[in-house]
Design an enzyme around this catalytic site. Structure first.
Site, PDB file in Angstrom:
ATOM      1  N   GLY A  11     -33.273  34.398  16.984  1.00 19.30           N
ATOM      2  CA  GLY A  11     -32.818  35.016  15.728  1.00 19.30           C
ATOM      3  C   GLY A  11     -31.771  34.150  15.038  1.00 19.30           C
ATOM      4  O   GLY A  11     -30.762  34.659  14.554  1.00 19.30           O
ATOM      5  N   ASP A  62     -41.835  35.950  18.117  1.00 17.34           N
ATOM      6  CA  ASP A  62     -41.308  37.310  18.102  1.00 17.34           C
ATOM      7  C   ASP A  62     -40.821  37.627  19.522  1.00 17.34           C
ATOM      8  O   ASP A  62     -41.631  37.728  20.444  1.00 17.34           O
ATOM      9  CB  ASP A  62     -42.451  38.251  17.676  1.00 17.34           C
ATOM     10  CG  ASP A  62     -42.087  39.718  17.782  1.00 17.34           C
ATOM     11  OD1 ASP A  62     -40.982  40.037  18.261  1.00 17.34           O
ATOM     12  OD2 ASP A  62     -42.934  40.553  17.394  1.00 17.34           O
ATOM     13  N   ASN A  91     -29.841  36.326  21.012  1.00 15.21           N
ATOM     14  CA  ASN A  91     -29.106  36.895  19.878  1.00 15.21           C
ATOM     15  C   ASN A  91     -29.959  37.833  19.027  1.00 15.21           C
ATOM     16  O   ASN A  91     -29.426  38.724  18.373  1.00 15.21           O
ATOM     17  CB  ASN A  91     -28.567  35.740  19.010  1.00 15.21           C
ATOM     18  CG  ASN A  91     -28.115  36.205  17.651  1.00 15.21           C
ATOM     19  OD1 ASN A  91     -27.034  36.757  17.496  1.00 15.21           O
ATOM     20  ND2 ASN A  91     -28.963  36.002  16.635  1.00 15.21           N
ATOM     21  N   TYR A 156     -30.045  51.814  19.904  1.00 17.63           N
ATOM     22  CA  TYR A 156     -29.310  50.537  19.915  1.00 17.63           C
ATOM     23  C   TYR A 156     -28.309  50.507  21.083  1.00 17.63           C
ATOM     24  O   TYR A 156     -28.169  49.492  21.774  1.00 17.63           O
ATOM     25  CB  TYR A 156     -28.611  50.405  18.566  1.00 17.63           C
ATOM     26  CG  TYR A 156     -27.932  49.098  18.289  1.00 17.63           C
ATOM     27  CD1 TYR A 156     -28.666  47.978  17.875  1.00 17.63           C
ATOM     28  CD2 TYR A 156     -26.549  48.975  18.400  1.00 17.63           C
ATOM     29  CE1 TYR A 156     -28.021  46.784  17.584  1.00 17.63           C
ATOM     30  CE2 TYR A 156     -25.899  47.782  18.106  1.00 17.63           C
ATOM     31  CZ  TYR A 156     -26.644  46.690  17.699  1.00 17.63           C
ATOM     32  OH  TYR A 156     -25.995  45.504  17.407  1.00 17.63           O
ATOM     33  N   ALA A 158     -28.548  52.135  23.889  1.00 15.24           N
ATOM     34  CA  ALA A 158     -29.323  52.006  25.133  1.00 15.24           C
ATOM     35  C   ALA A 158     -29.785  50.566  25.323  1.00 15.24           C
ATOM     36  O   ALA A 158     -29.697  50.008  26.421  1.00 15.24           O
ATOM     37  CB  ALA A 158     -30.530  52.938  25.093  1.00 15.24           C
TER      38      ALA A 158
HETATM   39  P1  NAI Z   1     -28.950  39.770  11.418  1.00 13.69           P
HETATM   40  O1  NAI Z   1     -29.826  40.921  11.104  1.00 13.69           O
HETATM   41  O2  NAI Z   1     -28.463  38.907  10.335  1.00 13.69           O
HETATM   42  O3  NAI Z   1     -29.607  38.823  12.523  1.00 13.69           O
HETATM   43  C1  NAI Z   1     -30.517  39.245  13.462  1.00 13.69           C
HETATM   44  C2  NAI Z   1     -31.502  38.134  13.637  1.00 13.69           C
HETATM   45  O4  NAI Z   1     -32.458  38.501  14.645  1.00 13.69           O
HETATM   46  C3  NAI Z   1     -32.294  37.882  12.362  1.00 13.69           C
HETATM   47  O5  NAI Z   1     -32.371  36.500  12.141  1.00 13.69           O
HETATM   48  C4  NAI Z   1     -33.656  38.466  12.671  1.00 13.69           C
HETATM   49  O6  NAI Z   1     -34.700  37.838  11.986  1.00 13.69           O
HETATM   50  C5  NAI Z   1     -33.748  38.188  14.161  1.00 13.69           C
HETATM   51  N1  NAI Z   1     -34.759  39.001  14.802  1.00 13.69           N
HETATM   52  C6  NAI Z   1     -34.923  40.347  14.710  1.00 13.69           C
HETATM   53  N2  NAI Z   1     -36.004  40.733  15.406  1.00 13.69           N
HETATM   54  C7  NAI Z   1     -36.523  39.595  15.952  1.00 13.69           C
HETATM   55  C8  NAI Z   1     -37.653  39.348  16.771  1.00 13.69           C
HETATM   56  N3  NAI Z   1     -38.444  40.344  17.181  1.00 13.69           N
HETATM   57  N4  NAI Z   1     -37.904  38.069  17.153  1.00 13.69           N
HETATM   58  C9  NAI Z   1     -37.098  37.055  16.749  1.00 13.69           C
HETATM   59  N5  NAI Z   1     -36.012  37.242  15.959  1.00 13.69           N
HETATM   60  C10 NAI Z   1     -35.746  38.501  15.570  1.00 13.69           C
HETATM   61  O7  NAI Z   1     -27.710  40.407  12.181  1.00 13.69           O
HETATM   62  P2  NAI Z   1     -26.522  39.769  13.029  1.00 13.69           P
HETATM   63  O8  NAI Z   1     -25.346  40.599  12.748  1.00 13.69           O
HETATM   64  O9  NAI Z   1     -26.421  38.314  12.841  1.00 13.69           O
HETATM   65  O10 NAI Z   1     -27.005  40.120  14.508  1.00 13.69           O
HETATM   66  C11 NAI Z   1     -27.117  39.177  15.550  1.00 13.69           C
HETATM   67  C12 NAI Z   1     -26.953  39.896  16.876  1.00 13.69           C
HETATM   68  O11 NAI Z   1     -25.635  40.406  16.953  1.00 13.69           O
HETATM   69  C13 NAI Z   1     -27.900  41.104  17.048  1.00 13.69           C
HETATM   70  O12 NAI Z   1     -28.357  41.145  18.377  1.00 13.69           O
HETATM   71  C14 NAI Z   1     -26.979  42.284  16.790  1.00 13.69           C
HETATM   72  O13 NAI Z   1     -27.415  43.427  17.454  1.00 13.69           O
HETATM   73  C15 NAI Z   1     -25.665  41.760  17.343  1.00 13.69           C
HETATM   74  N6  NAI Z   1     -24.488  42.448  16.858  1.00 13.69           N
HETATM   75  C16 NAI Z   1     -24.115  42.381  15.535  1.00 13.69           C
HETATM   76  C17 NAI Z   1     -22.996  43.039  15.113  1.00 13.69           C
HETATM   77  C18 NAI Z   1     -22.517  42.981  13.698  1.00 13.69           C
HETATM   78  O14 NAI Z   1     -21.536  43.679  13.386  1.00 13.69           O
HETATM   79  N7  NAI Z   1     -23.119  42.208  12.817  1.00 13.69           N
HETATM   80  C19 NAI Z   1     -22.169  43.831  16.035  1.00 13.69           C
HETATM   81  C20 NAI Z   1     -22.630  43.813  17.384  1.00 13.69           C
HETATM   82  C21 NAI Z   1     -23.757  43.149  17.772  1.00 13.69           C
END
Ligand code: NAI
Length: 245
Positions: A11, A62, A91, A156, A158
């Site tokens: 991601g 994916d 990530n 989320y 879980a």
């Molecule tokens: P974001 O939505 O910008 O990034 C998530 C990334 O994961 C995106 O690039 C998306 O395309 C990719 N992704 C989603 N499903 C996918 C799949 N099936 N296969 C490959 N890639 C996939 O959000 P962010 O904030 O950058 O999130 C990154 C990580 O940080 C996530 O795991 C999120 O749960 C975690 N997180 C974020 C927080 C926040 O406040 N932004 C807080 C706590 C955790």
């Protein structure tokens, strides 16, 4: 670093993953930028790394589909004979918030399959090489929700709670082979995922008085990946501006 070390960041086209990819590339890693569908943003991350003098390549798949992951990793191996991936940052993640009372099964399953199945699908095929070469770094991007549990996020919480437990279990399995497994647990970080939140209101809950930056999470991940962090494993490190968990 003498020989090329490959770091896979899932991601990584935007947000926290993109910041991690850029940071690891600046530390000399050849970064494998995974993305699911946003090829333009992934290409932009790659261009930024290359423009800064770093090395990177794209590897779309994916994370929630073991077939998709396996075929992408097979093609990577075929193109990189004799080399292996020694760092993985899990990530990729999604949010589908809903009170459990109203939550359709699909919202439960998709969130679990991205964060939790994704961790297994991506990490399991990479473990053998790390163990054989007696060095590896696995960093899982969990969440405050996975520690505390958040209303409206049973799915989320879980997924991230499961990811934290898996981090601790796997860390004990591979520690002797100099492979560390840690989780980072961000609170509120500015990204597309939090763009719909009321930042002005929510930042009042944060002792530091602000949302965090993706680059701040990337600094922590880079430390956990470094040789300096060799004795840290099975840990969950919060990065949340002081929200007590
Ligand atoms: P974001 O939505 O910008 O990034 C998530 C990334 O994961 C995106 O690039 C998306 O395309 C990719 N992704 C989603 N499903 C996918 C799949 N099936 N296969 C490959 N890639 C996939 O959000 P962010 O904030 O950058 O999130 C990154 C990580 O940080 C996530 O795991 C999120 O749960 C975690 N997180 C974020 C927080 C926040 O406040 N932004 C807080 C706590 C955790």
């Amino acid at each position: 670093m003498n020989s090329t070390k490959y770091a896979l960041v899932t991601g990584a086209s935007r947000g926290i993953g993109r910041a991690i990819a850029i940071k690891l590339a600046s530390q000399g890693y050849s970064v494998i930028i995974n993305y699911a569908s946003n090829s333009e943003a992934a290409q932009q991350t790659l261009n930024d790394i290359v423009a800064a003098g770093g090395q990177a390549e794209l590897l779309p798949f994916d994370v929630s589909s073991s077939e998709s992951v396996a075929s992408a990793l097979d093609s990577w191996r075929a193109a990189h004979e004799g080399e292996h991936i020694s760092v993985v940052v899990n990530n990729a993640g999604i949010r589908k918030d809903n009170l459990m009372m109203w939550m359709p099964e699909a919202e439960w399953r998709s969130v679990l399959s991205t964060s939790l199945d994704g961790f297994f699908n991506v990490t399991q095929p990479l473990l053998k090489d790390m163990l054989v070469h007696k060095w590896g770094r696995i960093v899982n991007v969990a969440s405050l929700s996975g520690i505390k549990g958040m209303p409206g996020q049973a799915n989320y919480s879980a997924a991230k709670g499961g990811l934290i437990a898996a981090t601790k279990a796997l860390a004990q399995e591979v520690a002797k082979k100099r492979v560390t497994v840690n989780a980072v647990a961000p609170g509120f970080i500015k990204s597309d995922m939090t763009a719909d939140l009321n930042e002005a209101e929510l930042k009042k809950l944060v002792p530091a008085g602000r949302f965090g930056e993706a680059e701040e999470v990337a600094e922590l991940v880079a430390f956990l990946v470094s040789d300096a962090a060799a004795y840290i494993t099975g840990e969950v490190i919060s990065i949340n501006g002081g929200i007590y968990t």
